[in-house]
Design an enzyme around this catalytic site. Structure first.
Site, PDB file in Angstrom:
ATOM      1  N   GLU A  31       0.883  -1.169   0.000  1.00 60.37           N
ATOM      2  CA  GLU A  31       0.000   0.000   0.000  1.00 60.37           C
ATOM      3  C   GLU A  31       0.919   1.216   0.000  1.00 60.37           C
ATOM      4  O   GLU A  31       1.811   1.312   0.853  1.00 60.37           O
ATOM      5  CB  GLU A  31      -0.884  -0.001   1.250  1.00 60.37           C
ATOM      6  CG  GLU A  31      -1.816   1.190   1.242  1.00 60.37           C
ATOM      7  CD  GLU A  31      -2.774   1.246   2.441  1.00 60.37           C
ATOM      8  OE1 GLU A  31      -2.792   0.296   3.241  1.00 60.37           O
ATOM      9  OE2 GLU A  31      -3.475   2.272   2.549  1.00 60.37           O
ATOM     10  N   ARG A 256       4.515 -13.532   9.256  1.00 57.12           N
ATOM     11  CA  ARG A 256       5.198 -12.237   9.128  1.00 57.12           C
ATOM     12  C   ARG A 256       6.617 -12.372   9.636  1.00 57.12           C
ATOM     13  O   ARG A 256       6.890 -13.200  10.510  1.00 57.12           O
ATOM     14  CB  ARG A 256       4.523 -11.203  10.039  1.00 57.12           C
ATOM     15  CG  ARG A 256       3.287 -10.603   9.542  1.00 57.12           C
ATOM     16  CD  ARG A 256       2.777  -9.606  10.567  1.00 57.12           C
ATOM     17  NE  ARG A 256       3.237  -8.258  10.272  1.00 57.12           N
ATOM     18  CZ  ARG A 256       2.639  -7.472   9.395  1.00 57.12           C
ATOM     19  NH1 ARG A 256       1.606  -7.885   8.710  1.00 57.12           N
ATOM     20  NH2 ARG A 256       3.096  -6.254   9.191  1.00 57.12           N
ATOM     21  N   LYS A 266       4.177   0.619   9.793  1.00 56.95           N
ATOM     22  CA  LYS A 266       4.380   1.871   9.072  1.00 56.95           C
ATOM     23  C   LYS A 266       3.870   3.049   9.889  1.00 56.95           C
ATOM     24  O   LYS A 266       4.415   4.129   9.809  1.00 56.95           O
ATOM     25  CB  LYS A 266       3.609   1.825   7.754  1.00 56.95           C
ATOM     26  CG  LYS A 266       4.368   1.154   6.643  1.00 56.95           C
ATOM     27  CD  LYS A 266       3.605   1.343   5.347  1.00 56.95           C
ATOM     28  CE  LYS A 266       3.365   0.023   4.662  1.00 56.95           C
ATOM     29  NZ  LYS A 266       2.297   0.016   3.704  1.00 56.95           N
TER      30      LYS A 266
HETATM   31  P1  ATP Z   1       2.199  -2.152   8.009  1.00 55.79           P
HETATM   32  O1  ATP Z   1       1.381  -2.894   8.995  1.00 55.79           O
HETATM   33  O2  ATP Z   1       3.592  -1.909   8.410  1.00 55.79           O
HETATM   34  O3  ATP Z   1       1.514  -0.937   7.476  1.00 55.79           O
HETATM   35  P2  ATP Z   1       1.225  -3.590   5.821  1.00 55.79           P
HETATM   36  O4  ATP Z   1       1.083  -5.055   5.880  1.00 55.79           O
HETATM   37  O5  ATP Z   1      -0.006  -2.810   5.940  1.00 55.79           O
HETATM   38  O6  ATP Z   1       2.350  -3.155   6.804  1.00 55.79           O
HETATM   39  P3  ATP Z   1       1.490  -3.377   3.034  1.00 55.79           P
HETATM   40  O7  ATP Z   1       2.079  -2.290   2.242  1.00 55.79           O
HETATM   41  O8  ATP Z   1       0.034  -3.587   2.955  1.00 55.79           O
HETATM   42  O9  ATP Z   1       1.929  -3.138   4.503  1.00 55.79           O
HETATM   43  O10 ATP Z   1       2.261  -4.733   2.767  1.00 55.79           O
HETATM   44  C1  ATP Z   1       2.586  -5.242   1.503  1.00 55.79           C
HETATM   45  C2  ATP Z   1       2.834  -6.709   1.637  1.00 55.79           C
HETATM   46  O11 ATP Z   1       3.916  -6.935   2.507  1.00 55.79           O
HETATM   47  C3  ATP Z   1       1.624  -7.412   2.220  1.00 55.79           C
HETATM   48  O12 ATP Z   1       1.386  -8.590   1.497  1.00 55.79           O
HETATM   49  C4  ATP Z   1       2.044  -7.712   3.626  1.00 55.79           C
HETATM   50  O13 ATP Z   1       1.441  -8.885   4.077  1.00 55.79           O
HETATM   51  C5  ATP Z   1       3.554  -7.860   3.491  1.00 55.79           C
HETATM   52  N1  ATP Z   1       4.207  -7.576   4.763  1.00 55.79           N
HETATM   53  C6  ATP Z   1       4.104  -6.460   5.522  1.00 55.79           C
HETATM   54  N2  ATP Z   1       4.794  -6.583   6.665  1.00 55.79           N
HETATM   55  C7  ATP Z   1       5.382  -7.804   6.622  1.00 55.79           C
HETATM   56  C8  ATP Z   1       6.226  -8.542   7.510  1.00 55.79           C
HETATM   57  N3  ATP Z   1       6.617  -8.033   8.680  1.00 55.79           N
HETATM   58  N4  ATP Z   1       6.624  -9.776   7.143  1.00 55.79           N
HETATM   59  C9  ATP Z   1       6.246 -10.303   5.970  1.00 55.79           C
HETATM   60  N5  ATP Z   1       5.448  -9.679   5.097  1.00 55.79           N
HETATM   61  C10 ATP Z   1       5.006  -8.446   5.405  1.00 55.79           C
HETATM   62 MG    MG Z   2      -1.662  -3.226   4.530  1.00 55.27          MG
END
Ligand code: ATP
Ligand code: MG
Length: 542
Positions: A31, A256, A266
């Site tokens: 995102e 994760r 984030k």
């Molecule tokens: P945050 O909670 O930090 O905002 P998010 O999951 O909302 O992270 P996205 O930009 O939606 O961030 O994530 C893009 C991809 O990366 C998604 O498929 C998410 O599952 C994966 N991802 C995010 N954080 C991790 C992590 N700590 N380990 C593995 N994959 C991750």
């Molecule tokens: Mg997300």
């Protein structure tokens, strides 16, 4: 058959065996509401890695269904970070590319009696949702006719209603044991300017509705995501089945990446940036990809770390020191060696005149790396911690009347010490043993200590930056990230370094002998050496 190394690959192999798929396609779905962090490196590793392994494709898919938080700045940064990590995407697409189709899908569900416009507020919806042990209650708007729903949905799109006044919900099952299946909201009204579609829309699809549609439209075969989406999979499947997707993409969840003393939300990282607690998203202490790059951590080491952590179904937390070990291993094999003295103490060799060049091994672990010449003379600097006025037993570094080897040069004997007004050593006076030159030592003197040094006359003044983790240990002051923030995590001072370091290309990593791995950079024309990782694992030392 490609050999599976984790459970996702096993599933893919089964799907290939069963003839369900031929060409594998994945997507990396950030995102654009912030910068990528080390957790995303794992997601990239999984998505790009699997596509590569199976000779398939991985798209870069921007999940931009939440216009109030998303920005083009983030889109650009994400692209740069992915490329720096060494991955290349097949196609770049955006959820917003598909807004028309997603809208049509919603209209189709309405016509088929599978979705309805609901006038309840978010609060009321939540209150009627029930709990894990109690079923929810149906919305009083659930049984509107398809015609009425379609009219209202069109009006929502036309901007007739305020944010939150109405929403579109899937009509599934208010008594489902899975809360996500209790008539979830699939479209909401949001009068916000989108970074790509501007003001074209005032209704936006929810992630759970948009994602399966976008996956399908891109031809994704395996939609790999993190474990928190496991409970959403029934909804993912419901959307696919209700819209008749064939072949329907398959969602698979993996654990994760969590790393101790590191926050990967984030939201929190953004807060650190916005409150100026760090220098920016690329601050060398940040766990962002841009921060790690700025820190001097090679992309190879990050990929290696992800590969060693592996892909598992169960969540766990990985020690930060494990990440550091991967970085250290890479740098040990690849970084040039050099010398710098962080806390200089003058060492004068009273029986030496002139100067000479000594051979200095560039990287002893690397075959053929060779040597470089380093100037040696009578006036040197050594680390003040390598000399002791009051040495403990078994002290092998320099002490009065003691011997030590100056790395790659000669053995010296400390004859005398000059003290400052506080009684601290300010200069050590030594004699050198001419027969003890490294490589042709015939002196017969055995010394246990080898210390590093720099030539005083040619030494460059450099700024050194050392880092600690942004977060103190979990037991420091409770679980709250704000309380755990380590305000003293950056230390800056000046040091004496070989001129070679000051002249080195920006970005070059070095192993500073006996000190650690440092990256050469420049700030306002001045040389900076910033810590990448310590030489030894001292993470748990207080
Ligand atoms: P945050 O909670 O930090 O905002 P998010 O999951 O909302 O992270 P996205 O930009 O939606 O961030 O994530 C893009 C991809 O990366 C998604 O498929 C998410 O599952 C994966 N991802 C995010 N954080 C991790 C992590 N700590 N380990 C593995 N994959 C991750
Ligand atoms: Mg997300």
């Amino acid at each position: 058959m490609i050999e599976a190394t984790n459970f996702i690959e096993q599933i893919i192999n089964e799907d290939i065996d069963a003839g369900k798929v031929t060409a594998i396609q994945t997507r990396f779905p950030p995102e654009p509401n912030g910068y990528l962090h080390i957790g995303h490196a794992k997601s990239m590793f999984v998505n790009f890695g699997i596509a590569q392994k199976y000779g398939g494709k991985c798209n870069l898919f921007f999940d931009d269904t939440n216009p109030s938080k998303e920005k083009t700045e983030f889109v650009d940064a994400i692209r740069g970070d992915i490329r720096w990590m060494g991955y290349e995407w097949a196609k770049e697409c955006y959820a917003s590319d598909f807004f028309d189709v997603i809208y049509d899908c919603a209209a189709r569900l309405i016509k088929e009696g599978k979705a309805f416009v609901c006038d309840l507020s978010a609060e009321e919806i939540k209150n009627l949702r029930g709990t894990l042990t109690e079923p929810g209650k149906e919305s009083p708007y659930r049984n509107r006719s398809a015609e009425e729903n379609l009219r209202l949905f069109t009006e929502m799109r036309e901007g007739k209603y305020a944010d939150g006044e109405k929403c579109l919900r899937a009509k599934i099952d208010m008594s489902s044991p899975n809360l996500n299946m209790r008539d979830p909201v699939i479209y909401r009204i949001l009068h916000a300017t989108h970074h790509r579609t501007g003001d074209a829309w005032c209704v936006y699809p929810m992630y759970d509705f948009a994602h399966p549609i976008c996956d399908y439209l891109q031809g994704v075969t395996h939609s790999l995501c993190t474990l928190e989406f496991e409970d959403h999979r029934p909804l993912y499947d419901w959307v696919g089945v209700s819209l008749g997707f064939s072949p329907k993409p398959r969602q698979i969840e993996f654990a994760r990446l969590n790393v101790t003393n590191t926050v990967m939300s984030k939201r929190y990282l953004k807060k650190l940036v916005e409150e100026n607690l760090v220098h920016g998203w690329d601050d060398a202490r940040m766990p962002t990809i841009t921060g790690l790059r700025n820190r001097g951590i090679p992309a190879e080491a990050i990929r290696d770390f992800c590969s060693r952590v592996g892909v598992a179904k169960a969540n766990s937390e990985c020690e930060y020191s494990y990440f550091e070990a991967c970085v250290r291993e890479y740098l040990n094999a690849n970084a040039e060696r050099a010398m710098a003295v962080f806390s200089p103490l003058k060492l004068t060799i009273t029986n030496y005149e002139g100067s000479e060049e000594v051979d200095f091994e560039i990287n002893q672990t690397k075959e053929g790396a060779g040597v470089r010449k380093v100037k040696f003379s009578k006036n040197l600097y050594i680390e003040s911690s390598d000399f002791s006025l009051d040495p403990p037993p078994k002290y092998f570094r320099l002490k009065k009347e003691g011997y030590v080897r100056l790395k790659n040069a000669y053995i010296v004997r400390c004859d005398d010490v000059l003290l400052d007004e506080n009684g601290n050593a300010k200069e050590v006076l030594c004699t050198y043993i001419p027969e003890s030159r490294s490589g042709s030592d015939t002196s017969g003197i055995k010394v246990k200590g080898v210390i590093h040094w720099v030539d005083a006359e040619t030494a460059a003044d450099v700024t050194v930056k050392q880092y600690q983790s942004l977060l103190r240990d979990a037991d420091y002051a409770g679980q709250d990230f704000n309380e755990r923030f380590n305000a003293e995590s950056e230390k800056i001072f000046t040091a004496k370094a070989e001129p070679y370091l000051a002249e080195a290309k920006e970005g070059t990593p070095f192993q500073l002998m006996r000190t650690g791995y440092y990256k050469k950079s420049e700030e306002n024309g001045a040389a900076v050496l910033s810590e990448i990782v310590s030489l030894k694992d001292n993470f748990n030392k207080k």
